[in-house]
Design a protein around this motif. Structure first.
Motif, PDB file in Angstrom:
ATOM      1  N   UNK A  67      50.961  39.947  33.845  1.00 54.94           N
ATOM      2  CA  UNK A  67      50.366  38.591  34.375  1.00 54.94           C
ATOM      3  C   UNK A  67      49.371  39.155  35.501  1.00 54.94           C
ATOM      4  N   UNK A  68      49.941  39.981  36.137  1.00 51.42           N
ATOM      5  CA  UNK A  68      49.244  40.091  37.618  1.00 51.42           C
ATOM      6  C   UNK A  68      47.742  41.074  37.148  1.00 51.42           C
ATOM      7  N   UNK A  69      47.998  41.958  36.150  1.00 56.82           N
ATOM      8  CA  UNK A  69      47.064  42.731  35.574  1.00 56.82           C
ATOM      9  C   UNK A  69      45.812  42.009  34.985  1.00 56.82           C
ATOM     10  N   UNK A  70      46.486  41.159  34.163  1.00 59.09           N
ATOM     11  CA  UNK A  70      45.392  40.034  33.468  1.00 59.09           C
ATOM     12  C   UNK A  70      44.363  39.282  34.562  1.00 59.09           C
ATOM     13  N   UNK A  71      44.912  38.838  35.593  1.00 54.96           N
ATOM     14  CA  UNK A  71      44.145  38.288  36.590  1.00 54.96           C
ATOM     15  C   UNK A  71      43.135  39.245  37.191  1.00 54.96           C
ATOM     16  N   UNK A  72      43.423  40.482  37.285  1.00 57.20           N
ATOM     17  CA  UNK A  72      42.418  41.306  37.746  1.00 57.20           C
ATOM     18  C   UNK A  72      41.279  41.783  36.744  1.00 57.20           C
ATOM     19  N   UNK A  73      41.976  41.825  35.463  1.00 56.97           N
ATOM     20  CA  UNK A  73      40.915  42.115  34.172  1.00 56.97           C
ATOM     21  C   UNK A  73      40.005  40.923  34.122  1.00 56.97           C
ATOM     22  N   UNK A  74      40.392  39.471  34.472  1.00 50.43           N
ATOM     23  CA  UNK A  74      39.512  38.249  34.214  1.00 50.43           C
ATOM     24  C   UNK A  74      38.452  38.422  35.334  1.00 50.43           C
ATOM     25  N   UNK A  75      38.929  39.018  36.536  1.00 50.70           N
ATOM     26  CA  UNK A  75      37.844  38.978  37.500  1.00 50.70           C
ATOM     27  C   UNK A  75      36.719  40.061  37.256  1.00 50.70           C
ATOM     28  N   UNK A  76      37.341  41.232  36.630  1.00 45.91           N
ATOM     29  CA  UNK A  76      36.297  42.050  36.282  1.00 45.91           C
ATOM     30  C   UNK A  76      35.177  41.631  35.114  1.00 45.91           C
ATOM     31  N   UNK A  77      35.733  40.800  34.273  1.00 50.56           N
ATOM     32  CA  UNK A  77      34.957  40.382  33.069  1.00 50.56           C
ATOM     33  C   UNK A  77      33.890  39.441  33.518  1.00 50.56           C
ATOM     34  N   UNK A  78      34.593  38.420  34.833  1.00 57.08           N
ATOM     35  CA  UNK A  78      33.707  37.344  34.838  1.00 57.08           C
ATOM     36  C   UNK A  78      32.875  37.524  36.290  1.00 57.08           C
ATOM     37  N   UNK A  79      33.195  38.421  37.176  1.00 55.61           N
ATOM     38  CA  UNK A  79      32.442  38.329  38.432  1.00 55.61           C
ATOM     39  C   UNK A  79      31.110  39.454  38.284  1.00 55.61           C
ATOM     40  N   UNK A  80      30.027  38.884  38.024  1.00 58.72           N
ATOM     41  CA  UNK A  80      28.914  39.948  37.721  1.00 58.72           C
ATOM     42  C   UNK A  80      28.601  40.422  38.870  1.00 58.72           C
ATOM     43  N   UNK A  81      29.017  40.058  40.197  1.00 59.76           N
ATOM     44  CA  UNK A  81      28.621  40.566  41.144  1.00 59.76           C
ATOM     45  C   UNK A  81      29.304  42.223  41.360  1.00 59.76           C
ATOM     46  N   UNK A  82      30.459  42.278  40.721  1.00 54.88           N
ATOM     47  CA  UNK A  82      31.139  43.576  40.819  1.00 54.88           C
ATOM     48  C   UNK A  82      30.290  44.722  39.817  1.00 54.88           C
ATOM     49  N   UNK A  83      29.874  45.744  40.423  1.00 56.81           N
ATOM     50  CA  UNK A  83      29.043  46.792  39.539  1.00 56.81           C
ATOM     51  C   UNK A  83      29.764  47.906  39.848  1.00 56.81           C
ATOM     52  N   UNK A  84      30.721  48.307  40.346  1.00 58.29           N
ATOM     53  CA  UNK A  84      31.391  49.700  40.531  1.00 58.29           C
ATOM     54  C   UNK A  84      33.083  49.145  40.595  1.00 58.29           C
ATOM     55  N   UNK A  85      33.704  49.874  39.589  1.00 60.49           N
ATOM     56  CA  UNK A  85      35.354  49.921  39.419  1.00 60.49           C
ATOM     57  C   UNK A  85      35.681  51.300  39.757  1.00 60.49           C
ATOM     58  N   UNK A  86      36.785  51.105  40.855  1.00 64.19           N
ATOM     59  CA  UNK A  86      37.277  52.489  41.169  1.00 64.19           C
ATOM     60  C   UNK A  86      38.883  52.441  40.725  1.00 64.19           C
TER      61      UNK A  86
END
Ligand code: NAP
Length: 262
Positions: A67-86
């Motif tokens: 469930x916690x992982x899904x929230x981070x996944x959703x943020x990565x999908x939806x937040x177009x400001x994020x351009x780098x994932x570490x």
């Protein structure tokens, strides 16, 4: 992306992840910090906000929990400001394979491979669509060294390396940069968490030096960065030897050494 992209860093409460946070903040990137320890991330964020002026969000998440992982996944999908994932969050466990419990090795896999894979899968389509973005996966030199005697941890790091190399080939032409960073022993809490006293070891790199070197590789757009390896030609020769086998793999018949007498 015309503005400086935000950077989402997993395992950002300490060690290599916290150091990436420091370095990317100093480069002017807004940050999203992910880990379980909110207090430590808040302390880091407070310091970096005042020292660098960047905006920092905190996501408290145990990445082994769906469930916690899904929230981070959703943020990565939806937040177009994020351009780098570490993809940095990771852990190790002590002992030999037969001493490690089945639950512990499964939890290790959940963090080191499943979380890394799910977050990468969540963000890659958006990056490919945009024709830009970067994914940094923190592997380890043990990922190509079964001789180091950490079979499960090493296997998770082999996964990180293979996935990075495969995605680099697949996503590179679409404008997405994928980097595998392979540290060797680095002075962080991971050792203590695995029950090892890092002070008894030699050849341990300081975490700042490790991340600064990894960022040199990042700026050069290297597919694989191995900060401690003195001679890059050794890695290149290893890759060339592997690639030399590839044309020989498709055969109508088994190799002569495996043929049984008729
Ligand atoms: P570290 O100091 O122990 O930090 C690990 C980070 O991961 C912490 O921020 C921790 O934060 C987070 N984390 C652990 N379990 C988590 C969970 N279930 N959910 C979310 N976050 C979690 O270790 P490190 O050395 O910096 O390790 C970073 C990466 O480098 C790992 O992938 C590791 O395998 C790799 N690496 C390290 C070395 C080395 O010698 N240090 C060598 C090669 C590769 P919380 O506890 O707050 O959740």
């Amino acid at each position: 992306m015309s503005v400086i992209p935000s950077v989402l860093i997993t395992g950002a409460s300490t060690g290599i992840g916290a150091t990436y946070a420091d370095r990317f903040a100093r480069r002017g990137h807004d940050l999203v910090l992910v880990a379980r320890d909110h207090k430590r991330m808040e302390a880091l964020a407070t310091r970096l906000r005042s020292e660098t002026g960047v905006a920092i969000d905190i996501m408290q998440a145990d990445l082994t929990e769906a469930a916690a992982l899904a929230v981070v996944e959703a943020r990565l999908r939806e937040d177009a400001r994020i351009g780098v994932l570490v993809n940095n969050a990771g852990t190790a466990i002590g002992g030999s394979f037969t001493e490690q419990s089945t639950d512990d090795v499964a939890r290790l896999l959940a963090l080191n491979t499943t979380a890394l894979l799910r977050l990468t899968s969540a963000v890659a389509p958006r990056f490919a669509q945009a024709g830009e973005g970067a994914i940094i996966n923190i592997g380890s030199v043990v990922g190509f060294a079964p001789e180091f005697g950490t079979a499960v941890y090493g296997a998770t790091k082999a996964f990180a390396l293979f996935l990075s190399q495969g995605l680099s080939l697949e996503l590179g032409p679409k404008g997405v940069y994928v980097q595998a960073v392979l540290p060797a022993a680095t002075r962080t809490e991971i050792w203590e968490r695995a029950g090892v006293d890092v002070n008894t070891m030699s050849g341990v790199m300081d975490v700042g030096e490790l991340v600064d070197a990894a960022l040199v590789g990042f700026d050069r757009r290297e597919a694989v960065t191995i900060p401690p390896l003195p001679d890059a030609e050794q890695w290149n020769a290893y890759q060339a030897a592997r690639q030399a086998m590839l044309p020989n793999m498709s055969q109508d018949h088994a190799a002569a050494r495996y043929r049984t007498a008729a």
